[in-house]
Enzyme design. Structure first.
Site, PDB file in Angstrom:
ATOM      1  N   GLY A 428       0.705  -1.325  -0.043  1.00 48.10           N
ATOM      2  CA  GLY A 428      -0.147   0.117  -0.056  1.00 48.10           C
ATOM      3  C   GLY A 428       0.697   1.041  -0.054  1.00 48.10           C
ATOM      4  N   GLY A 430       1.021   5.352   1.490  1.00 48.07           N
ATOM      5  CA  GLY A 430       0.437   6.256   2.373  1.00 48.07           C
ATOM      6  C   GLY A 430       0.999   7.598   2.377  1.00 48.07           C
ATOM      7  N   GLY A 431       0.357   8.652   3.090  1.00 48.93           N
ATOM      8  CA  GLY A 431       0.965   9.706   3.263  1.00 48.93           C
ATOM      9  C   GLY A 431       2.445  10.058   3.346  1.00 48.93           C
ATOM     10  N   GLY A 433       4.936   7.232   3.104  1.00 52.36           N
ATOM     11  CA  GLY A 433       5.856   6.386   2.383  1.00 52.36           C
ATOM     12  C   GLY A 433       5.006   5.298   1.854  1.00 52.36           C
ATOM     13  CE  LYS A 450       5.119   4.584   6.389  1.00 50.48           C
ATOM     14  NZ  LYS A 450       4.198   5.062   7.407  1.00 50.48           N
ATOM     15  CG  ASP A 546      -2.705   8.895   7.809  1.00 49.71           C
ATOM     16  OD1 ASP A 546      -3.974   9.378   7.529  1.00 49.71           O
ATOM     17  OD2 ASP A 546      -2.057   8.139   6.861  1.00 49.71           O
TER      18      ASP A 546
END
Length: 743
Positions: A428, A430-431, A433, A450, A546
Site C-alpha cells: 500500500g 500512504g501519506g 511512504g 516501510k 493518520d
C-alpha cells in the site's frame, strides 16, 4: 497458343489481372495501415502538428480517446480534445500540452463579499493523467490557503506576505505572496479549493484576489504585480498550460504483445515502454536507440545518421550503421588496441606499442582505484547516515536490554527480502511512504517494510532516540515494530506482517460477508485502546497522525492491530517548525489541523470519530461523486444527528439487530469526537472506557433491567477479544432465564 486466342485478347486479360492485383493490395493495405497513413487525414491544425496516434476524426485517430477537432474560435484556429484546447503533442515524450482554468477568490468592496470560482479538470476513464514532473500546484496571494482535491489526495500550500519580508520577482517560497506544492502521481481528477478562513477581506486594498492553478512549472515565473492586482489572471487570460502524460492502451507490454493484431508499436525498430504514472498502468511506444520518428506507423522509425552533423569519431572516418555508427582509421593510420596510430617501420612502432601497453595498464589501475574509492565512499556514506540517525545510541540501548528482539537491519537484507523493492510486493501507499511485503532470509519470517518519503533535519538527530521509544511499545492491538534500517538517507521501518487485510476492506470490500455490530464494536474498542496506549501509556506520548480504516489491520479472528503508528513521530511536531504544506487522507482530516497545521492528540480523536461513523454506516469517508452535502461522511452524519435521522444512514447489516440503544450511544460518542473544537472532544482513554461499557451491556443485556447488577458488570475487567458464537448463545440463554425468573 490455342486456336482463337488473339494477342490483343491475351493482352487484355493480363491488364485485367494486373489491375485486380493492384486493387486487392490497395484494399489490404487500407485494412492494415494505421489511420495516420490513410489519405485525407490532416497532419496539422493551424500551426500545430497532429502526429498519429492522434487524429482529426475517428477514422484518423488510433482510437476514440485520441480523436481531436480543429475548429475556429474568435477568429483563431484551435485544436480541441473533448472541450479542452491542445497546444502541442509529443510522441517521443508521451506528453500533451493543454489549457485549463485558474481558480480564484476575490473580495468585492461594492458588495463587501468574498466570492470564488473553483476550477476542475476531469480525465477519468481516459488514457491521460497530470504529469507530476512537469506541473506544480501554484497559489498566489497575501492570505491564501488553497489546495487541490482528488479521489485520494488533498494537497496544497499556504501563501502569505510576511511583515518585513519584501516580495521579489521569481521568488515563490510561501512567505512572499506565492507558494508551490508537488503534484502526486497518477492524478486524473482534481478540484481547486480555498479555505474560507484564509480570505482577502482584511487586506483587500493591497491584495484583492487569491489564485490557485495546477500548471506547467516552466510556464510560471512569479511577479510581484500578481499579488496586488489581477495581472496574473489577465496575463494568462484565465487559462494556464498544463502538461498531461498519456498511454496508448491500458495494458502492460507483456500483455499487449500477446495480441499483435491490436499491438500499437507497429514500426520496425520500435520498442514498447510500460508507463509508471501511479495506478495508470499501460504502455506506449518509442523508436529504438539510434532511431527517430513515429513508432505507431509503418516504417515510422528511421535511422539517425550520427555522422551527418558533428563527427562522433573526431579525426577518424565515421561510417553510419543501422541504429549506430562505427569509426575507422583515416589513410596512413592503422588500429592497434582500439587506437589509430601512424603506419611506421617495425622498430619505430616498438616504443609506440610499449607506450600503448603502459597506457592500458595505467587505465586499468586507475579504474580499479576508482572502484575501490567508490566502494569506500559508499560505505562511509552508509556509516555517516547510521550516525546521523542516532544509530550508535540505538545500538547501545538495544544491546543493554536482555531479550530485546529489536534489530538494526542492513539495506542489503531488506533489498533481498522485498526482491529489490519490487512493485509486485507493494502492500500500500500512504501519506508518509510506501509499504512492501518481505520475506527475511534464514528464518523465513514475513515482514512489512516501510520506506518513508522524507525526514527533516531535526528528526535525523533524534531518530535513534525515537526508535528506542517505539521499540518498547508492546500492545496486543498495535503492529509490532521489529527493527529499522539506518544506513540510508531516509530510514526504513520493519513491522510484523498481518495477513488478513484492513478494516477498510472488511467494510467496503463487497465480499458479501455480514459483519455484526458486536464484531464492529470489538474492533472499535481494540483500536481505541491502542490509540489510548500511544497517547497515555507510552514512555513519551506518541501521536498517530493518520488514523483511518486502511491503517487498522485485522487478523483471522477480526482482532484489530493499529499500524503506521511510527509514521507521525517522523513528522515535525515543534511549533517552530510550523509547516505550510497540508496533506492527508480525505474525509479523516481534523478541520482544526487544516486551519492550524498543528497536530494534537485530539486530531487522532477526530479521525477515530470518522472510523466510528464508517463502522455504523458502511459508507466511505469522502465521495466526490456524491451531492455536495453528502461528499463528506462526517458532515452528512452530523447533519443526520442534528435532524434526528440516524436510522436513514445506518448500514443495513446492523439495522435489524436488537441493539438500538447501543447504536445510538455509539453515534452520540462519534458526534462528540467530531466536535469542531478539539478541546470539546474526549480523550482516547475516555472513548475506550465508553465503548468498553457498551460492550459489557451487549454481553449482559438482562442487566439493563437491574441497575445494581449493571453497576457490578461495568466494574468487571473487560477482555476485548471477539465474542464467539457459543459464548453469545450462552449469554443469550442466561439473559432469557434471568428475565423469566423476574430479575
Amino acid at each position: 497458343m490455342k486456336p482463337g486466342c488473339s494477342p490483343l485478347l491475351l493482352s487484355g486479360h493480363l491488364l485485367l489481372l494486373c489491375l485486380t492485383a493492384i486493387c486487392v493490395l490497395a484494399a489490404a493495405a487500407d485494412d492494415v495501415w494505421p489511420a495516420g497513413q490513410r489519405p485525407g487525414c490532416p497532419a496539422k491544425c493551424g500551426d500545430i502538428d497532429i502526429p498519429f496516434p492522434f487524429g482529426l476524426g475517428e477514422q484518423c485517430a488510433f482510437h476514440n480517446g485520441f480523436n481531436l477537432n480543429c475548429t475556429t474560435v474568435d477568429g483563431a484556429t484551435k485544436l480541441i480534445w473533448g472541450n479542452i484546447e491542445v497546444t502541442r503533442v509529443s510522441v517521443p515524450d508521451g506528453k500533451a500540452w493543454m489549457v485549463t482554468g485558474i481558480s480564484w477568490q476575490c473580495y468585492f468592496p461594492s458588495t463587501r463579499t468574498v466570492d470564488y470560482d473553483k476550477v476542475w479538470l476531469d480525465l477519468t476513464n481516459t488514457d491521460f493523467w497530470i504529469s507530476e514532473v512537469d506541473n506544480a500546484i501554484t497559489v498566489i496571494g497575501c492570505k491564501a490557503l488553497a489546495y487541490m482535491t482528488s479521489s485520494t489526495y488533498v494537497i496544497g500550500c499556504s501563501s502569505t506576505c510576511t511583515d518585513g519580508v519584501s516580495l521579489n520577482n521569481n521568488t515563490c517560497d510561501g512567505a512572499r505572496g506565492c507558494c508551490q506544492a508537488d503534484v502526486p502521481k497518477g492524478v486524473q481528477y482534481y478540484e481547486g479549493y480555498f479555505n474560507e478562513l484564509y480570505n482577502t477581506t482584511e487586506i483587500w486594498k493591497d491584495s484583492p484576489c487569491n489564485y490557485m492553478a495546477v500548471m506547467e512549472k516552466e510556464a510560471f515565473s512569479f511577479k510581484t504585480s500578481y499579488v496586488n492586482s489581477t495581472v496574473f489572471n489577465d496575463t494568462y487570460k484565465g487559462k494556464v498550460p498544463v502538461v498531461l502524460n498519456w498511454r496508448i492502451q491500458p495494458q502492460t507490454c507483456e500483455i499487449a504483445q500477446t495480441n499483435m493484431s491490436s499491438y500499437a508499436c507497429i514500426s520496425r525498430d520500435s520498442e514498447c515502454v510500460n508507463t509508471t504514472g501511479g495506478n495508470m498502468l499501460g504502455y506506449r511506444c518509442n523508436c529504438s536507440h539510434g532511431y527517430e520518428g513515429n513508432p505507431y506507423i509503418m516504417n515510422g522509425c528511421q535511422d539517425i545518421d550520427e555522422c551527418a552533423n558533428a563527427n562522433p569519431c573526431g579525426l577518424e572516418i565515421c561510417q553510419n550503421t543501422p541504429g549506430n555508427f562505427s569509426c575507422s582509421c583515416r589513410p596512413g593510420y592503422y588500429e592497434t588496441n582500439g587506437v589509430c596510430v601512424p603506419k611506421t617501420s617495425h622498430f619505430q612502432s616498438m616504443p609506440i606499442v610499449g607506450a600503448s601497453i603502459g597506457f592500458v595498464v595505467l587505465v586499468i589501475f586507475v579504474a580499479c582505484a576508482c572502484l575501490i574509492r567508490e566502494r569506500t565512499t559508499l560505505e562511509n556514506m552508509k556509516q555517516n547516515y547510521f550516525r546521523q540517525h542516532g544509530g550508535v545510541i540505538l545500538f547501545n540501548e538495544m544491546r543493554s536490554k536482555e531479550g530485546n528482539t529489536f534489530k538494526i537491519f542492513r539495506e542489503e537484507e531488506l533489498k533481498q527480502a522485498t526482491d529489490n523493492f519490487s512493485e509486485k510486493n507493494v502492500l500500500g501507499h500512504g501519506g508518509h511512504g510506501t509499504v512492501y511485503k518481505g520475506l527475511l532470509k534464514g528464518n523465513a519470517v514475513e515482514v512489512a517494510v516501510k520506506k518513508c518519503k522524507t525526514i527533516d533535519d531535526q528528526h535525523k538527530k533524534e531518530f535513534g532516540k525515537e526508535m528506542v521509544i517505539l521499540a518498547q511499545i508492546n500492545h496486543r492491538n498495535i503492529v509490532k515494530l521489529l527493527g529499522c534500517c539506518l544506513e540510508v538517507e531516509v530510514p526504513m521501518l520493519v513491522y510484523e506482517f498481518v495477513p488478513n487485510g484492513t478494516l477498510f476492506h472488511l467494510i467496503h470490500g463487497n465480499h458479501g460477508q455480514c459483519v455484526s455490530l458486536a464484531t464492529r464494536l470489538g474492533i472499535a474498542i481494540e483500536s481505541a485502546d491502542a490509540l489510548a496506549y500511544l497517547h497515555s501509556s507510552a514512555s513519551i506520548p506518541i501521536l498517530h497522525g493518520d488514523v483511518k480504516t486502511p491503517n487498522i489491520l485485522l487478523d483471522g479472528n477480526h482482532s484489530a492491530k493499529v499500524s503506521d503508528f511510527g509514521a507521525s513521530i517522523l513528522a515535525p511536531t515543534d511549533e517552530s517548525q510550523f509547516v505550510t504544506l497540508v496533506q492527508g487522507t480525505c474525509g479523516y482530516l481534523d478541520p482544526e489541523y487544516m486551519q492550524t497545521c498543528y497536530l494534537t492528540d485530539k486530531s487522532d480523536v477526530y479521525s477515530f470519530g470518522v472510523v466510528l461513523v464508517e463502522l455504523l454506516t458502511g459508507k466511505i469517508p469522502f465521495n466526490l461523486d456524491a451531492p455536495e452535502k453528502e461528499k463528506s461522511l462526517a458532515m452528512m452524519f452530523m447533519s443526520a444527528m442534528k435532524e434526528n435521522r440516524l436510522a436513514d444512514i445506518l448500514d443495513d447489516q446492523i439495522k435489524g439487530e436488537d441493539n438500538v440503544e447501543i447504536i445510538e450511544e455509539i453515534a452520540e460518542l462519534a458526534k462528540v469526537c467530531l466536535d469542531m473544537c478539539g478541546d470539546n472532544r474526549p480523550s482516547m482513554k475516555e472513548v475506550t472506557e465508553k465503548l468498553d461499557g457498551l460492550m459489557k451491556v451487549m454481553r449482559h443485556p438482562w442487566a439493563q433491567q437491574n441497575p445494581e447488577e449493571m453497576e457490578g458488570l461495568l466494574s468487571e475487567p473487560m477482555d476485548n477479544s471477539t465474542i464467539g458464537s457459543a459464548e453469545f448463545f450462552s449469554i443469550e440463554k442466561k439473559a432469557i432465564n434471568a428475565m423469566q425468573s423476574g430479575r
